[in-house]
Design a protein around this motif. Structure first.
Motif, PDB file in Angstrom:
ATOM      1  N   PHE A  12      -4.099   5.575  -8.948  1.00 11.66           N
ATOM      2  CA  PHE A  12      -2.914   5.009  -8.305  1.00 11.66           C
ATOM      3  C   PHE A  12      -2.703   5.604  -6.915  1.00 11.66           C
ATOM      4  N   ASN A  13      -2.790   6.916  -6.792  1.00 11.63           N
ATOM      5  CA  ASN A  13      -2.518   7.543  -5.500  1.00 11.63           C
ATOM      6  C   ASN A  13      -3.677   7.390  -4.516  1.00 11.63           C
ATOM      7  N   LEU A  14      -4.860   7.038  -5.006  1.00 10.58           N
ATOM      8  CA  LEU A  14      -5.957   6.732  -4.107  1.00 10.58           C
ATOM      9  C   LEU A  14      -5.775   5.370  -3.439  1.00 10.58           C
ATOM     10  N   LEU A  15      -5.274   4.392  -4.215  1.00  6.98           N
ATOM     11  CA  LEU A  15      -5.243   3.008  -3.746  1.00  6.98           C
ATOM     12  C   LEU A  15      -3.886   2.556  -3.224  1.00  6.98           C
ATOM     13  N   CYS A  16      -2.816   3.283  -3.534  1.00  7.55           N
ATOM     14  CA  CYS A  16      -1.493   2.812  -3.101  1.00  7.55           C
ATOM     15  C   CYS A  16      -1.334   2.970  -1.599  1.00  7.55           C
ATOM     16  N   ASN A  49       0.995  -5.977  14.259  1.00 12.48           N
ATOM     17  CA  ASN A  49       1.947  -6.498  15.240  1.00 12.48           C
ATOM     18  C   ASN A  49       2.867  -7.537  14.622  1.00 12.48           C
ATOM     19  N   HIS A  50       3.181  -7.335  13.325  1.00 10.41           N
ATOM     20  CA  HIS A  50       4.033  -8.290  12.620  1.00 10.41           C
ATOM     21  C   HIS A  50       4.632  -7.574  11.414  1.00 10.41           C
ATOM     22  N   THR A  51       5.954  -7.581  11.305  1.00  9.53           N
ATOM     23  CA  THR A  51       6.620  -6.834  10.227  1.00  9.53           C
ATOM     24  C   THR A  51       6.297  -7.401   8.856  1.00  9.53           C
ATOM     25  N   LYS A  52       6.316  -8.736   8.729  1.00  8.85           N
ATOM     26  CA  LYS A  52       6.065  -9.337   7.427  1.00  8.85           C
ATOM     27  C   LYS A  52       4.646  -9.061   6.937  1.00  8.85           C
ATOM     28  N   TRP A  53       3.679  -9.132   7.857  1.00  6.59           N
ATOM     29  CA  TRP A  53       2.309  -8.829   7.453  1.00  6.59           C
ATOM     30  C   TRP A  53       2.161  -7.362   7.067  1.00  6.59           C
ATOM     31  N   THR A  54       2.901  -6.488   7.727  1.00  7.49           N
ATOM     32  CA  THR A  54       2.850  -5.072   7.364  1.00  7.49           C
ATOM     33  C   THR A  54       3.376  -4.855   5.953  1.00  7.49           C
ATOM     34  N   TRP A  55       4.514  -5.469   5.643  1.00  8.71           N
ATOM     35  CA  TRP A  55       5.065  -5.341   4.297  1.00  8.71           C
ATOM     36  C   TRP A  55       4.163  -5.991   3.262  1.00  8.71           C
ATOM     37  N   PHE A  56       3.513  -7.084   3.636  1.00  4.08           N
ATOM     38  CA  PHE A  56       2.573  -7.727   2.708  1.00  4.08           C
ATOM     39  C   PHE A  56       1.402  -6.794   2.413  1.00  4.08           C
ATOM     40  N   ALA A  57       0.877  -6.118   3.450  1.00  2.00           N
ATOM     41  CA  ALA A  57      -0.231  -5.187   3.253  1.00  2.00           C
ATOM     42  C   ALA A  57       0.176  -4.034   2.339  1.00  2.00           C
ATOM     43  N   ILE A  58       1.358  -3.457   2.579  1.00  2.00           N
ATOM     44  CA  ILE A  58       1.831  -2.346   1.745  1.00  2.00           C
ATOM     45  C   ILE A  58       2.052  -2.805   0.305  1.00  2.00           C
ATOM     46  N   SER A  59       2.646  -3.980   0.137  1.00  2.00           N
ATOM     47  CA  SER A  59       2.902  -4.506  -1.206  1.00  2.00           C
ATOM     48  C   SER A  59       1.602  -4.768  -1.945  1.00  2.00           C
ATOM     49  N   TYR A  60       0.614  -5.313  -1.237  1.00  2.00           N
ATOM     50  CA  TYR A  60      -0.669  -5.582  -1.889  1.00  2.00           C
ATOM     51  C   TYR A  60      -1.348  -4.282  -2.312  1.00  2.00           C
ATOM     52  N   GLN A  61      -1.336  -3.274  -1.434  1.00  2.00           N
ATOM     53  CA  GLN A  61      -1.963  -2.002  -1.759  1.00  2.00           C
ATOM     54  C   GLN A  61      -1.308  -1.348  -2.973  1.00  2.00           C
ATOM     55  N   CYS A  62       0.026  -1.332  -3.002  1.00  2.00           N
ATOM     56  CA  CYS A  62       0.735  -0.730  -4.137  1.00  2.00           C
ATOM     57  C   CYS A  62       0.529  -1.551  -5.408  1.00  2.00           C
ATOM     58  N   GLY A  63       0.529  -2.877  -5.282  1.00  5.19           N
ATOM     59  CA  GLY A  63       0.329  -3.731  -6.447  1.00  5.19           C
ATOM     60  C   GLY A  63      -1.051  -3.563  -7.044  1.00  5.19           C
ATOM     61  N   LEU A  64      -2.076  -3.546  -6.187  1.00  7.45           N
ATOM     62  CA  LEU A  64      -3.448  -3.349  -6.685  1.00  7.45           C
ATOM     63  C   LEU A  64      -3.598  -1.978  -7.319  1.00  7.45           C
ATOM     64  N   ALA A  65      -2.990  -0.945  -6.706  1.00  2.00           N
ATOM     65  CA  ALA A  65      -3.059   0.399  -7.267  1.00  2.00           C
ATOM     66  C   ALA A  65      -2.418   0.457  -8.649  1.00  2.00           C
ATOM     67  N   TYR A  66      -1.273  -0.206  -8.801  1.00  2.00           N
ATOM     68  CA  TYR A  66      -0.574  -0.205 -10.089  1.00  2.00           C
ATOM     69  C   TYR A  66      -1.409  -0.903 -11.151  1.00  2.00           C
ATOM     70  N   VAL A  67      -1.969  -2.062 -10.802  1.00  2.00           N
ATOM     71  CA  VAL A  67      -2.779  -2.826 -11.764  1.00  2.00           C
ATOM     72  C   VAL A  67      -4.026  -2.033 -12.163  1.00  2.00           C
ATOM     73  N   ALA A  68      -4.702  -1.439 -11.174  1.00  2.61           N
ATOM     74  CA  ALA A  68      -5.918  -0.678 -11.468  1.00  2.61           C
ATOM     75  C   ALA A  68      -5.613   0.533 -12.348  1.00  2.61           C
ATOM     76  N   ALA A  69      -4.540   1.269 -12.039  1.00  2.00           N
ATOM     77  CA  ALA A  69      -4.171   2.440 -12.840  1.00  2.00           C
ATOM     78  C   ALA A  69      -3.769   2.032 -14.249  1.00  2.00           C
TER      79      ALA A  69
END
Length: 288
Positions: free
Chosen positions: A196-200, A215-235
């Motif tokens: 989890f802490n490797l991928l989040c 250079n875009h707030t929504k894309w930044t939040w999408f990237a963070i959400s995807y990283q945390c979501g993938l980390a949670y699913v993998a863990a």
């Protein structure tokens, strides 16, 4: 897509955390660090294939050109300069961000509200600390991952400041060091914590770099959400599937892990929609 997946590869800041898990839970096994890099690479490949098959990233790939410099033998001056820059950068981080956050964590660990009011706590009273109260409020989120205790939950949150903070945070509620912290994790729980802490989402410095490059707030939040979501699913898959093989079966958790694994496999092997037909302009051009 490159910005979103680059942080899956373990950076130098994650090495102390990998060493902590390897030493505390896996008796110093060298395979833990090796597997961490393979987990990062697998996350990049899987993410690239799955994201490409979504509407956000569908279509023809953008051309990529990289101009490589001429190869030369490294000189002693360049090696020493690079070593000094990296070392001084870590010293500044350790003396500012990591030091200040560790002091805050120490204060929240040893102070709290009791029946006698707000005061300093003894080691056996840490469950009444400010840090325990904050960690307990979010610890339930990580119960399916096997480490739903306030110590690990708080360490994962402070890791967003700097990944080295995870080691410092775990060392405060567990004053006995690695043997004490390792005794609170089984191998399945420890590896789930590692994945989890490797991928989040990475540290704040890397998140600010993502924001600058996106250079875009929504894309930044999408990237963070995807990283945390993938980390949670993998863990979750790591913990629930490995627990089933070690005699700690949780039917609901295993079912959720299998469903998520099935969804990922479907996205991996589902054919590209754009590969099954040609655009109208391309058909007309071929007909001519």
């Amino acid at each position: 897509m490159t910005i979103m997946t680059t942080t899956f590869i373990p950076c130098g800041a994650k090495v102390p955390f990998i060493s902590m898990v390897a030493g505390a839970v896996f008796d110093g096994s060298a395979w833990v660090a090796t597997s961490a890099y393979f987990v990062g690479m697998a996350a990049i490949f899987v993410s690239g294939i799955m994201l490409k098959k979504t509407k956000l990233f569908s279509g023809d790939p953008a051309p990529f050109v990289m101009e490589l410099p001429a190869y030369h033998m490294p000189t002693a001056g360049n090696v020493l300069r690079s070593m000094w820059e990296c070392g001084w950068s870590f010293i500044k981080k350790a003396g500012t961000i990591i030091l200040l956050s560790t002091i805050v964590i120490w204060f929240m660990t040893y102070f709290g509200f009791t029946s006698e009011g707000f005061r300093m706590l003894a080691e056996e009273e840490m469950d009444q600390s400010l840090l325990a109260a904050a960690g307990s409020a979010i610890a339930w989120i990580f119960i399916p991952l096997g480490w739903g205790n306030w110590q690990a939950a708080v360490a994962s949150i402070t890791g967003l400041v700097a990944k080295e903070n995870i080691v410092g945070t775990m060392g405060i509620p567990y004053p006995g060091g690695w043997p004490e912290s390792g005794a609170n994790f089984s191998m399945a729980e420890g590896y789930s914590f590692l994945v989890f802490n490797l991928l989040c989402a990475p540290c704040f410095a890397a998140i600010s770099a993502i924001k600058r490059e996106m250079n875009h707030t929504k894309w930044t939040w999408f990237a963070i959400s995807y990283q945390c979501g993938l980390a949670y699913v993998a863990a979750l898959m790591v913990y629930q599937i490995s627990s089933a093989f070690t005699g700690h079966l949780n039917v609901a958790g295993l079912f959720a892990a299998i469903v998520l694994l099935g969804g990922m496999l479907y996205m991996l092997f589902r054919p590209y929609k754009e590969a099954t037909r040609l655009p109208r302009k391309m058909k007309l051009k071929m007909a001519k």
